[in-house]
Design a protein around this motif. Sequence first.
Motif, PDB file in Angstrom:
ATOM      1  N   PRO A 140       0.812  -1.230   0.000  1.00  0.00           N
ATOM      2  CA  PRO A 140       0.000   0.000   0.000  1.00  0.00           C
ATOM      3  C   PRO A 140       0.839   1.270   0.000  1.00  0.00           C
ATOM      4  O   PRO A 140       0.487   2.258  -0.663  1.00  0.00           O
ATOM      5  N   LEU A 141       1.956   1.262   0.753  1.00  0.00           N
ATOM      6  CA  LEU A 141       2.829   2.441   0.747  1.00  0.00           C
ATOM      7  C   LEU A 141       3.412   2.659  -0.639  1.00  0.00           C
ATOM      8  O   LEU A 141       3.479   3.787  -1.136  1.00  0.00           O
ATOM      9  N   LEU A 142       3.836   1.570  -1.270  1.00  0.00           N
ATOM     10  CA  LEU A 142       4.433   1.662  -2.601  1.00  0.00           C
ATOM     11  C   LEU A 142       3.445   2.209  -3.619  1.00  0.00           C
ATOM     12  O   LEU A 142       3.778   3.096  -4.411  1.00  0.00           O
ATOM     13  N   VAL A 143       2.216   1.706  -3.600  1.00  0.00           N
ATOM     14  CA  VAL A 143       1.233   2.163  -4.578  1.00  0.00           C
ATOM     15  C   VAL A 143       0.797   3.599  -4.291  1.00  0.00           C
ATOM     16  O   VAL A 143       0.480   4.350  -5.217  1.00  0.00           O
ATOM     17  N   LYS A 144       0.812   3.997  -3.037  1.00  0.00           N
ATOM     18  CA  LYS A 144       0.364   5.338  -2.659  1.00  0.00           C
ATOM     19  C   LYS A 144       1.375   6.422  -3.002  1.00  0.00           C
ATOM     20  O   LYS A 144       1.020   7.522  -3.409  1.00  0.00           O
ATOM     21  N   TYR A 145       2.677   6.068  -2.888  1.00  0.00           N
ATOM     22  CA  TYR A 145       3.689   7.106  -3.021  1.00  0.00           C
ATOM     23  C   TYR A 145       4.665   6.904  -4.180  1.00  0.00           C
ATOM     24  O   TYR A 145       5.457   7.805  -4.459  1.00  0.00           O
ATOM     25  N   SER A 146       4.646   5.764  -4.826  1.00  0.00           N
ATOM     26  CA  SER A 146       5.661   5.522  -5.859  1.00  0.00           C
ATOM     27  C   SER A 146       5.566   6.498  -7.014  1.00  0.00           C
ATOM     28  O   SER A 146       6.572   6.814  -7.648  1.00  0.00           O
ATOM     29  N   GLU A 147       4.366   6.976  -7.328  1.00  0.00           N
ATOM     30  CA  GLU A 147       4.206   7.945  -8.413  1.00  0.00           C
ATOM     31  C   GLU A 147       3.782   9.309  -7.895  1.00  0.00           C
ATOM     32  O   GLU A 147       3.404  10.184  -8.666  1.00  0.00           O
ATOM     33  N   SER A 148       3.859   9.475  -6.590  1.00  0.00           N
ATOM     34  CA  SER A 148       3.450  10.733  -5.988  1.00  0.00           C
ATOM     35  C   SER A 148       4.577  11.750  -6.059  1.00  0.00           C
ATOM     36  O   SER A 148       5.742  11.426  -5.921  1.00  0.00           O
ATOM     37  N   SER A 164       9.210  12.542  -5.057  1.00  0.00           N
ATOM     38  CA  SER A 164      10.114  12.842  -6.166  1.00  0.00           C
ATOM     39  C   SER A 164      11.479  13.314  -5.689  1.00  0.00           C
ATOM     40  O   SER A 164      12.462  13.214  -6.406  1.00  0.00           O
ATOM     41  N   GLU A 165      11.535  13.850  -4.469  1.00  0.00           N
ATOM     42  CA  GLU A 165      12.813  14.342  -3.954  1.00  0.00           C
ATOM     43  C   GLU A 165      13.721  13.202  -3.488  1.00  0.00           C
ATOM     44  O   GLU A 165      14.897  13.393  -3.279  1.00  0.00           O
ATOM     45  N   GLY A 166      13.178  12.041  -3.287  1.00  0.00           N
ATOM     46  CA  GLY A 166      13.974  10.912  -2.824  1.00  0.00           C
ATOM     47  C   GLY A 166      13.299   9.614  -3.191  1.00  0.00           C
ATOM     48  O   GLY A 166      12.228   9.593  -3.791  1.00  0.00           O
ATOM     49  N   SER A 167      13.928   8.527  -2.823  1.00  0.00           N
ATOM     50  CA  SER A 167      13.417   7.211  -3.167  1.00  0.00           C
ATOM     51  C   SER A 167      12.912   6.492  -1.928  1.00  0.00           C
ATOM     52  O   SER A 167      13.348   6.757  -0.809  1.00  0.00           O
ATOM     53  N   LEU A 168      12.001   5.577  -2.155  1.00  0.00           N
ATOM     54  CA  LEU A 168      11.512   4.737  -1.075  1.00  0.00           C
ATOM     55  C   LEU A 168      12.558   3.661  -0.750  1.00  0.00           C
ATOM     56  O   LEU A 168      13.218   3.144  -1.645  1.00  0.00           O
ATOM     57  N   VAL A 169      12.655   3.326   0.525  1.00  0.00           N
ATOM     58  CA  VAL A 169      13.554   2.265   0.970  1.00  0.00           C
ATOM     59  C   VAL A 169      12.739   1.309   1.834  1.00  0.00           C
ATOM     60  O   VAL A 169      12.353   1.670   2.945  1.00  0.00           O
ATOM     61  N   PRO A 170      12.458   0.114   1.349  1.00  0.00           N
ATOM     62  CA  PRO A 170      11.639  -0.812   2.141  1.00  0.00           C
ATOM     63  C   PRO A 170      12.421  -1.382   3.316  1.00  0.00           C
ATOM     64  O   PRO A 170      13.646  -1.524   3.246  1.00  0.00           O
ATOM     65  N   TRP A 228       6.128   5.951   6.638  1.00  0.00           N
ATOM     66  CA  TRP A 228       5.642   4.726   7.279  1.00  0.00           C
ATOM     67  C   TRP A 228       4.924   5.061   8.595  1.00  0.00           C
ATOM     68  O   TRP A 228       3.833   4.549   8.873  1.00  0.00           O
ATOM     69  N   LYS A 229       5.547   5.906   9.408  1.00  0.00           N
ATOM     70  CA  LYS A 229       4.975   6.243  10.707  1.00  0.00           C
ATOM     71  C   LYS A 229       3.639   6.962  10.561  1.00  0.00           C
ATOM     72  O   LYS A 229       2.720   6.780  11.366  1.00  0.00           O
ATOM     73  N   ARG A 230       3.521   7.795   9.543  1.00  0.00           N
ATOM     74  CA  ARG A 230       2.258   8.501   9.327  1.00  0.00           C
ATOM     75  C   ARG A 230       1.149   7.554   8.911  1.00  0.00           C
ATOM     76  O   ARG A 230       0.003   7.701   9.300  1.00  0.00           O
ATOM     77  N   LEU A 231       1.512   6.560   8.099  1.00  0.00           N
ATOM     78  CA  LEU A 231       0.515   5.591   7.625  1.00  0.00           C
ATOM     79  C   LEU A 231       0.234   4.498   8.659  1.00  0.00           C
ATOM     80  O   LEU A 231      -0.901   4.037   8.797  1.00  0.00           O
ATOM     81  N   TYR A 232       1.293   4.064   9.370  1.00  0.00           N
ATOM     82  CA  TYR A 232       1.155   2.926  10.275  1.00  0.00           C
ATOM     83  C   TYR A 232       1.743   3.277  11.653  1.00  0.00           C
ATOM     84  O   TYR A 232       2.818   2.778  12.025  1.00  0.00           O
ATOM     85  N   PRO A 233       1.081   4.109  12.394  1.00  0.00           N
ATOM     86  CA  PRO A 233       1.630   4.553  13.683  1.00  0.00           C
ATOM     87  C   PRO A 233       1.822   3.423  14.693  1.00  0.00           C
ATOM     88  O   PRO A 233       2.655   3.537  15.600  1.00  0.00           O
ATOM     89  N   ASP A 234       1.086   2.341  14.540  1.00  0.00           N
ATOM     90  CA  ASP A 234       1.192   1.243  15.504  1.00  0.00           C
ATOM     91  C   ASP A 234       2.156   0.140  15.055  1.00  0.00           C
ATOM     92  O   ASP A 234       2.323  -0.862  15.764  1.00  0.00           O
ATOM     93  N   GLU A 235       2.756   0.300  13.892  1.00  0.00           N
ATOM     94  CA  GLU A 235       3.669  -0.719  13.359  1.00  0.00           C
ATOM     95  C   GLU A 235       5.046  -0.096  13.118  1.00  0.00           C
ATOM     96  O   GLU A 235       5.196   0.779  12.266  1.00  0.00           O
ATOM     97  N   PRO A 236       6.065  -0.498  13.862  1.00  0.00           N
ATOM     98  CA  PRO A 236       7.404   0.094  13.662  1.00  0.00           C
ATOM     99  C   PRO A 236       7.935  -0.194  12.262  1.00  0.00           C
ATOM    100  O   PRO A 236       7.589  -1.207  11.651  1.00  0.00           O
ATOM    101  N   TYR A 237       8.782   0.702  11.781  1.00  0.00           N
ATOM    102  CA  TYR A 237       9.354   0.551  10.431  1.00  0.00           C
ATOM    103  C   TYR A 237      10.200  -0.717  10.347  1.00  0.00           C
ATOM    104  O   TYR A 237      10.035  -1.528   9.432  1.00  0.00           O
ATOM    105  N   GLU A 238      11.099  -0.909  11.314  1.00  0.00           N
ATOM    106  CA  GLU A 238      11.891  -2.132  11.353  1.00  0.00           C
ATOM    107  C   GLU A 238      11.119  -3.187  12.127  1.00  0.00           C
ATOM    108  O   GLU A 238      10.490  -2.899  13.146  1.00  0.00           O
ATOM    109  N   LEU A 239      11.169  -4.418  11.664  1.00  0.00           N
ATOM    110  CA  LEU A 239      10.445  -5.506  12.298  1.00  0.00           C
ATOM    111  C   LEU A 239      10.945  -5.732  13.727  1.00  0.00           C
ATOM    112  O   LEU A 239      12.146  -5.894  13.960  1.00  0.00           O
TER     113      LEU A 239
END
Length: 819
Positions: A62-70, A74-80, A131-142
């Motif tokens: 969902p993050l990828l589809v929401k922001y990959s073309e947003s 454009s100022e930077g790249s996504l890092v999963p 990630w934090k804005r979209l998923y506040p209850d799920e940390p970025y790193e597992l």
Amino acid sequence: MDKEKDHEVEWLEAQKIEISVDLLAAAKQHLLFLETVDRNRWLYDGPALEKAIYRYNACWLPLLVKYSESSSVSEGSLVPPLDCEWIWHCHRLNPVRYNSDCEQFYGRVLDNSGVLSSVDGNCKLKTEDLWKRLYPDEPYELDLDNIDLEDISEKSSALEKCTKYDLVSAVKRQSPFYYQVSRSHVNSDIFLQEAVARYKGFLYLIKMNRERSLKRFCVPTYDVDLIWHTHQLHPVSYCDDMVKLIGKVLEHDDTDSDRGKGKKLDTGFSKTTAQWEETFGTRYWKAGAMHRGKTPVPVTNSPYASDVLVKDPTAKDDFQNLIQFPEVEVVEVLLEIIGVRNLPDGHKGKVSVMFSKTQPDSLFNAERRLTILSEVGEKQVATFQCEPTGELVFKLISCSPSKIPVSREPKNLGFASLSLKEFLFPVITQLSVEKWLELTPSKGSQTDTKPISLRVAVSFTPPVRSPSVLHMVQSRPSCKGSCFFPIIGKSRLAKSSTHIVDETQTEVITLQIRNSADGGILKDDQRQVMGVTDSGETRVLAVYTGSFWSLLDSKWSLKQINASTADNPLFEILGPRVVKIFSGRKLDYEPKHCANLRSDLDFMTLVEFSKQHPYGKTVGLVDMRFGSIEAKENWLLLPGIVSAFILHTVLKKGGSEGFNVTTKDIKEESKQTKLVAATENNVNANSTNVETQTAITAPKKGSGCGGGCSGECGNMVKAANASGCGSSCSGECGDMVKSAANASGCGSGCSGECGNMVKAANASGGGYGARCKAAKASGCGGGCGGGCGGGCGDMVKSVNASGCGGGCNGECGNMVKAA
């Protein structure tokens, strides 16, 4: 000549295939990613994998589809996150399913453009913020400490957009792939450049089959498979390139894992090999690109955090230059004799080729025999390791007719040579060559006919450092077991001194344990290891403190570990690095199915643990029976030699010199392991796969080898209904297996799951110098060429076989004869 031109035209056409990805650079990143994942093996199975799959479906896509073309990205790249990237990786390696899932849930294929790998050292702050804005209850790193499987299952079932593709199974299929491509030569530019070219050739065959409406399952070698995987990791480019080439997205079928004879993978590899060689006129099998066998059993399932114990490796070490040991480079060679022309009448069907080196080395110093493809109609390939020096020499031998007495010598029809240096120094120009070599007639041969020529195909791996092998030789003239080298030079210490010699029989250093009973200034119960260099310098290399050995002025220590089971380490060497010593042969040295006569209890494996290798990396092997050590890296040479000497001396004396454990204790602890191994060997003796042998040194010369054997030749197995056999003899010699019908080869292939390493039916293996007999089999056969020296590979003769795994861990190789 016209046919050769046709082959060249086909190859040039294949190289015109357009790929919209820089596959060389992408493959290097791909290898780095796989290496990183392998350092985090919690991603391979268990609760962490289940949580990673949930996070991939619920968060990353969902993050990828929401922001990959947003525009906001454009100022930077996504890092999963690493866990999400791994699941994404495995999903993309089923390109047809990945595309359909993306289209179903998101209306388009989600690409990796604008995405950077988590292992590239890129700044993740922007992605973490999103990630934090979209998923506040799920940390970025597992969070590995907070995994609730029931909660994961409940949340996964509530997801509206969640692939039904079995990602757990996909991960399990992809996990072994890294082992197949983890050897150092794979990451070299020239190897990857040739892999990209071969990948285009692979695609060209598929295109030809579609144009001819031929349904063939093409199976890649591992160099090709690496590039194929790399291409698939770019979903949109892969889709566009494949549609342009063949009109559809090329499926990557990694679900087949049955390597049995006649199964899909086996027949697919055979047909791919035949089509490649018919189309391009070059060999499909390639050095360093074949199946290595199964992934070794890990020594631990828990990552080891060693940084707290590691000392500063930059500290000045005045022991560094105490011994001089030249570095030796090694290449893996794959050799096949394709054809012969202008062969005089009366010799057809009776010729074979003997090959050797003009500069024999410690890895390859013997003469071997190969048949000629055009004469016998069966593929026979030799793989072996050698130093990249001198020339390969080929002698064409005509065998005597059966009615002529055996005592008559085979006739030498001529010889030719091929320089290794020409292709490897000073710059590697190419890793494969196939050419006609005109023979120089031997004395007494007819010269009134056209010159005889041999078509020879050779491939190499880029040179890498060869492990250093050192032997402990007692100065007592009556010593047994370890004294298989002559004493070199004069003994500078007492008669009980031990000389450390290298493979050229050159003395490196002389060692002796001195204790208080010898007199002098030592305190009660104090012991020292004294060393005398070739220059005459005497140094104290180790001191027993009462509970452990302090090595090299306390820069290293050798300690006993209270191991509760045979699977745990028995000793550890601590210093700038952390090395644990396990009983038996582990990881890369894991014994294979043709190595049963040498007890695994004769060996100890040295395994380094570090941040880069939390699950352990083999750095050395000690042969306790014959007194030798193999060191893969220079830093281990001196501490490894001293430690091996102490262990070899102490354990033979029942632990009286500083350790409570004895050889008997090790064997008692390992009874269960030995019983399991014996059971496995009995089962495997009747299976369809033979894998590889690992050993380090040779026993007394001629032991069990038959006539002319130098003692370095290893096992000889002649099986009636057996298949191929790999080998891995630390650069020395491997098994020889000659099998008739009912053999299967060993391709490599998709996702690391295809290919075969074949096992001898009803055969038992052995250690060095062993001769093993199978059903309806006997002796050694004639494959030794009159003398089995060190450095030979395996010999496997099979009918209707395919593919060939090139030696385990890159150490030695195979000789495989296949239809």
